[in-house]
Each structure stands twice: as structure tokens, then as C-alpha cells.
Design a protein around this motif. Structure first.
Motif, PDB file in Angstrom:
ATOM      1  N   GLY A 122       0.806  -1.216   0.000  1.00  0.00           N
ATOM      2  CA  GLY A 122       0.000   0.000   0.000  1.00  0.00           C
ATOM      3  C   GLY A 122       0.833   1.257   0.000  1.00  0.00           C
ATOM      4  O   GLY A 122       2.055   1.212  -0.165  1.00  0.00           O
ATOM      5  N   THR A 123       0.154   2.360   0.224  1.00  0.00           N
ATOM      6  CA  THR A 123       0.791   3.666   0.096  1.00  0.00           C
ATOM      7  C   THR A 123       1.345   4.206   1.408  1.00  0.00           C
ATOM      8  O   THR A 123       1.995   5.245   1.430  1.00  0.00           O
ATOM      9  CB  THR A 123      -0.231   4.686  -0.438  1.00  0.00           C
ATOM     10  N   ILE A 124       1.087   3.531   2.511  1.00  0.00           N
ATOM     11  CA  ILE A 124       1.462   4.055   3.823  1.00  0.00           C
ATOM     12  C   ILE A 124       2.983   4.110   3.989  1.00  0.00           C
ATOM     13  O   ILE A 124       3.712   3.283   3.426  1.00  0.00           O
ATOM     14  CB  ILE A 124       0.832   3.187   4.939  1.00  0.00           C
ATOM     15  N   ASP A 125       3.455   5.095   4.772  1.00  0.00           N
ATOM     16  CA  ASP A 125       4.873   5.229   5.085  1.00  0.00           C
ATOM     17  C   ASP A 125       5.177   4.345   6.296  1.00  0.00           C
ATOM     18  O   ASP A 125       4.937   4.724   7.440  1.00  0.00           O
ATOM     19  CB  ASP A 125       5.198   6.694   5.389  1.00  0.00           C
ATOM     20  N   LEU A 126       5.699   3.166   6.034  1.00  0.00           N
ATOM     21  CA  LEU A 126       5.923   2.197   7.112  1.00  0.00           C
ATOM     22  C   LEU A 126       6.953   2.686   8.121  1.00  0.00           C
ATOM     23  O   LEU A 126       6.910   2.334   9.294  1.00  0.00           O
ATOM     24  CB  LEU A 126       6.361   0.853   6.517  1.00  0.00           C
ATOM     25  N   ASP A 127       7.895   3.524   7.666  1.00  0.00           N
ATOM     26  CA  ASP A 127       8.947   4.007   8.555  1.00  0.00           C
ATOM     27  C   ASP A 127       8.401   4.955   9.623  1.00  0.00           C
ATOM     28  O   ASP A 127       9.082   5.243  10.604  1.00  0.00           O
ATOM     29  CB  ASP A 127      10.041   4.700   7.740  1.00  0.00           C
ATOM     30  N   ALA A 128       7.199   5.451   9.411  1.00  0.00           N
ATOM     31  CA  ALA A 128       6.605   6.382  10.376  1.00  0.00           C
ATOM     32  C   ALA A 128       5.977   5.661  11.562  1.00  0.00           C
ATOM     33  O   ALA A 128       5.566   6.284  12.524  1.00  0.00           O
ATOM     34  CB  ALA A 128       5.544   7.231   9.675  1.00  0.00           C
ATOM     35  N   ARG A 129       5.914   4.351  11.486  1.00  0.00           N
ATOM     36  CA  ARG A 129       5.232   3.577  12.520  1.00  0.00           C
ATOM     37  C   ARG A 129       6.147   3.201  13.681  1.00  0.00           C
ATOM     38  O   ARG A 129       7.348   3.039  13.520  1.00  0.00           O
ATOM     39  CB  ARG A 129       4.731   2.269  11.913  1.00  0.00           C
ATOM     40  N   VAL A 130       5.536   2.978  14.816  1.00  0.00           N
ATOM     41  CA  VAL A 130       6.271   2.488  15.990  1.00  0.00           C
ATOM     42  C   VAL A 130       7.022   1.198  15.653  1.00  0.00           C
ATOM     43  O   VAL A 130       8.174   1.014  16.063  1.00  0.00           O
ATOM     44  CB  VAL A 130       5.291   2.263  17.162  1.00  0.00           C
ATOM     45  N   SER A 144      14.713   7.566  22.122  1.00  0.00           N
ATOM     46  CA  SER A 144      15.661   8.328  21.318  1.00  0.00           C
ATOM     47  C   SER A 144      14.990   8.895  20.075  1.00  0.00           C
ATOM     48  O   SER A 144      14.089   8.286  19.522  1.00  0.00           O
ATOM     49  CB  SER A 144      16.836   7.450  20.905  1.00  0.00           C
ATOM     50  N   PRO A 145      15.412  10.084  19.641  1.00  0.00           N
ATOM     51  CA  PRO A 145      14.732  10.735  18.522  1.00  0.00           C
ATOM     52  C   PRO A 145      14.877   9.968  17.216  1.00  0.00           C
ATOM     53  O   PRO A 145      15.860   9.268  17.012  1.00  0.00           O
ATOM     54  CB  PRO A 145      15.429  12.093  18.424  1.00  0.00           C
ATOM     55  N   ILE A 146      13.870  10.131  16.391  1.00  0.00           N
ATOM     56  CA  ILE A 146      13.884   9.509  15.068  1.00  0.00           C
ATOM     57  C   ILE A 146      14.773  10.322  14.156  1.00  0.00           C
ATOM     58  O   ILE A 146      14.686  11.536  14.099  1.00  0.00           O
ATOM     59  CB  ILE A 146      12.458   9.459  14.491  1.00  0.00           C
ATOM     60  N   ARG A 147      15.666   9.628  13.452  1.00  0.00           N
ATOM     61  CA  ARG A 147      16.568  10.332  12.536  1.00  0.00           C
ATOM     62  C   ARG A 147      15.941  10.418  11.154  1.00  0.00           C
ATOM     63  O   ARG A 147      15.242   9.581  10.760  1.00  0.00           O
ATOM     64  CB  ARG A 147      17.901   9.620  12.469  1.00  0.00           C
ATOM     65  N   PRO A 186       1.688   6.050  15.230  1.00  0.00           N
ATOM     66  CA  PRO A 186       2.724   6.916  14.650  1.00  0.00           C
ATOM     67  C   PRO A 186       3.857   7.158  15.638  1.00  0.00           C
ATOM     68  O   PRO A 186       3.629   7.616  16.760  1.00  0.00           O
ATOM     69  CB  PRO A 186       1.965   8.213  14.338  1.00  0.00           C
ATOM     70  N   ALA A 187       5.071   6.851  15.222  1.00  0.00           N
ATOM     71  CA  ALA A 187       6.224   6.901  16.128  1.00  0.00           C
ATOM     72  C   ALA A 187       6.497   8.311  16.649  1.00  0.00           C
ATOM     73  O   ALA A 187       6.829   8.489  17.819  1.00  0.00           O
ATOM     74  CB  ALA A 187       7.459   6.350  15.419  1.00  0.00           C
ATOM     75  N   VAL A 188       6.367   9.302  15.804  1.00  0.00           N
ATOM     76  CA  VAL A 188       6.675  10.668  16.225  1.00  0.00           C
ATOM     77  C   VAL A 188       5.743  11.099  17.354  1.00  0.00           C
ATOM     78  O   VAL A 188       6.185  11.619  18.381  1.00  0.00           O
ATOM     79  CB  VAL A 188       6.575  11.645  15.031  1.00  0.00           C
ATOM     80  N   ALA A 189       4.452  10.844  17.189  1.00  0.00           N
ATOM     81  CA  ALA A 189       3.490  11.250  18.213  1.00  0.00           C
ATOM     82  C   ALA A 189       3.722  10.506  19.520  1.00  0.00           C
ATOM     83  O   ALA A 189       3.642  11.088  20.606  1.00  0.00           O
ATOM     84  CB  ALA A 189       2.064  11.006  17.705  1.00  0.00           C
ATOM     85  N   VAL A 190       4.031   9.227  19.419  1.00  0.00           N
ATOM     86  CA  VAL A 190       4.274   8.441  20.632  1.00  0.00           C
ATOM     87  C   VAL A 190       5.511   8.965  21.351  1.00  0.00           C
ATOM     88  O   VAL A 190       5.526   9.132  22.573  1.00  0.00           O
ATOM     89  CB  VAL A 190       4.439   6.949  20.287  1.00  0.00           C
ATOM     90  N   ARG A 191       6.563   9.266  20.586  1.00  0.00           N
ATOM     91  CA  ARG A 191       7.793   9.747  21.236  1.00  0.00           C
ATOM     92  C   ARG A 191       7.619  11.146  21.811  1.00  0.00           C
ATOM     93  O   ARG A 191       8.258  11.492  22.805  1.00  0.00           O
ATOM     94  CB  ARG A 191       8.957   9.682  20.247  1.00  0.00           C
TER      95      ARG A 191
END
Lengths: 154, 67
Positions: free
Chosen positions: A36-44, A151-154, A119-124
Motif C-alpha cells: 500500500g501507500t502508507i509510510d511504514l517508517d513512520a510507525r512504531v 531516542s529521537p527519530i533520525r 505513529p512513532a513521532v506522536a508516541v515519542r
């Protein structure tokens, strides 16, 4: 929803209908690929470490002390035989506890967990606000997948 | 009667040629779906749409989760 769909398919003549009740969420949480079209890297899930220390609730404080000391996150997760999260233990949990005490009696029960599809950003951001260094990642059914470090997402 | 199945049973059914159907809305399917799945949203499961499915072929349906 899938249950209603399964019954509707059967009503309309499909002979053999099966309902994968755990669904897409469980599939993703199991580390299976998707399309699909989702950005998998954005996930927890993409930021989840499976390098996590676990023990059973019957383990003793004496058993768990070296495990906590050696853990990269200073955290041990207590799980049952089905790998469902029961609690957590840190070094501070063990202070003054006798070595022969079962860890299930002193663990912190009901720890906050996150789902792998969040979403990883929101969780962090939430972790930073609450000064949380690491969170357990679990399937909707409670099984441990790994841990999300702050730790922050690079 | 439809049968509830686990992930391991789904794997076996798919290996045996079962048809996999995501019943979530099209937008959610396009965003992400299981490999090989087709999309028949619950709201579109009319006799006309279901006629596209081989009635003798085992079918496995799924949505987001069990909740």
C-alpha cells in the motif's frame, strides 16, 4: 466488521468462509509485510527493538537482579507463557526485596504499552512530555513485540 | 457457519489457494493491505458484487482487529 462480512458472504452462497478475527492489526504486529501507500517508517514498529529482557512471574528477585543490570534499557518485562505482558521491573523495584521473592509479587503491573501501528513521532512526543525512556510495544492481544526507546527519530 | 481462524490457519488456507478479502473501506485498503488481498468493503457486499467470487473457493475475510 469482518464477522458481519463473513456471515453476509455465506448468506450469498460462498460455501467455505473463514474470519481472520485478529485482522490487519495483528498481521502488522507480527512483522508481516503489507502492500500500500502508507509510510511504514513512520510507525512504531519500524523503531521497535526486539532486544528486550523478559522473565516469567515465578522468577525470583535473585534471578532477575543480574538481568535488569545487564539490560540496555534497565528494564525487564514480565510475561506469561503466551508472552503476554504482565508487568515490568526496574532496579528500583528490587531495592530491599529478598532474593527468594517471586518477581510477580513486586513487579509493576499494567504498564503502559503502545501498538506497533501507532505513529512513532506522536508516541515519542508523549514519551518526552512524560519523561518516559522506554515503552513496551504489544499486539492488541497483549503479546510483547519489543520496546520503543525514546531516542529521537533520525 | 463462518469459522474464526488464527494467523497460522490463515497461512495454511492461503497456501492452499484461499481467496483473501479485506472488508474495510477502499481508502484503508489502498493505504495498506495484506499481500494478495482483494477489497470488498462490507457496505458493498451485495449479491451482484459477491457473484464475482467463486462460491466453491474457500474465502478468508479480515478487517482491522477483533475489537
Amino acid at each position: 466488521m469482518s464477522q458481519r462480512a463473513a456471515w453476509q458472504l455465506e448468506r450469498l452462497g460462498v460455501v467455505s468462509v473463514h474470519d481472520f478475527v485478529d485482522g490487519k492489526s495483528y498481521w502488522i504486529g507480527s512483522g508481516r509485510p503489507t502492500v500500500g501507500t502508507i509510510d511504514l517508517d513512520a510507525r512504531v514498529l519500524a523503531h521497535t527493538s526486539t532486544d528486550v529482557s523478559t522473565v516469567g512471574p515465578e522468577s525470583t528477585v535473585g534471578d532477575v537482579r543480574p538481568v535488569v543490570a545487564a539490560d540496555a534499557h534497565g528494564l525487564v518485562i514480565v510475561v506469561n507463557d503466551a508472552h503476554v505482558i504482565l508487568g515490568t521491573v526496574r532496579e528500583t523495584t528490587l531495592v530491599d526485596a529478598p532474593d527468594d521473592q517471586p518477581i510477580g509479587e513486586i513487579m509493576r503491573v499494567g504498564p503502559t504499552t503502545v501498538r506497533p501501528d501507532e505513529p512513532a513521532v506522536a508516541v515519542r512526543e508523549r514519551m518526552a512530555t512524560r519523561h518516559v525512556s522506554v515503552l513496551a510495544v504489544s499486539r492488541p492481544t497483549g503479546e510483547l513485540i519489543g520496546v520503543l526507546p525514546a531516542s529521537p527519530i533520525r | 457457519m463462518p469459522t474464526d481462524i488464527s494467523l497460522s490457519t490463515l497461512d495454511r488456507l492461503l497456501a492452499d489457494g484461499a481467496l483473501l478479502i479485506e472488508v474495510l473501506p477502499a481508502g484503508e485498503y489502498e493505504e495498506e493491505h495484506l499481500p494478495g488481498a482483494i477489497n470488498l468493503p462490507l457496505k458493498t457486499l451485495t449479491a451482484e458484487r459477491v457473484a464475482e467470487v467463486d462460491p466453491e473457493c474457500p474465502v478468508a475475510v479480515y478487517c482491522w482487529d477483533a475489537l
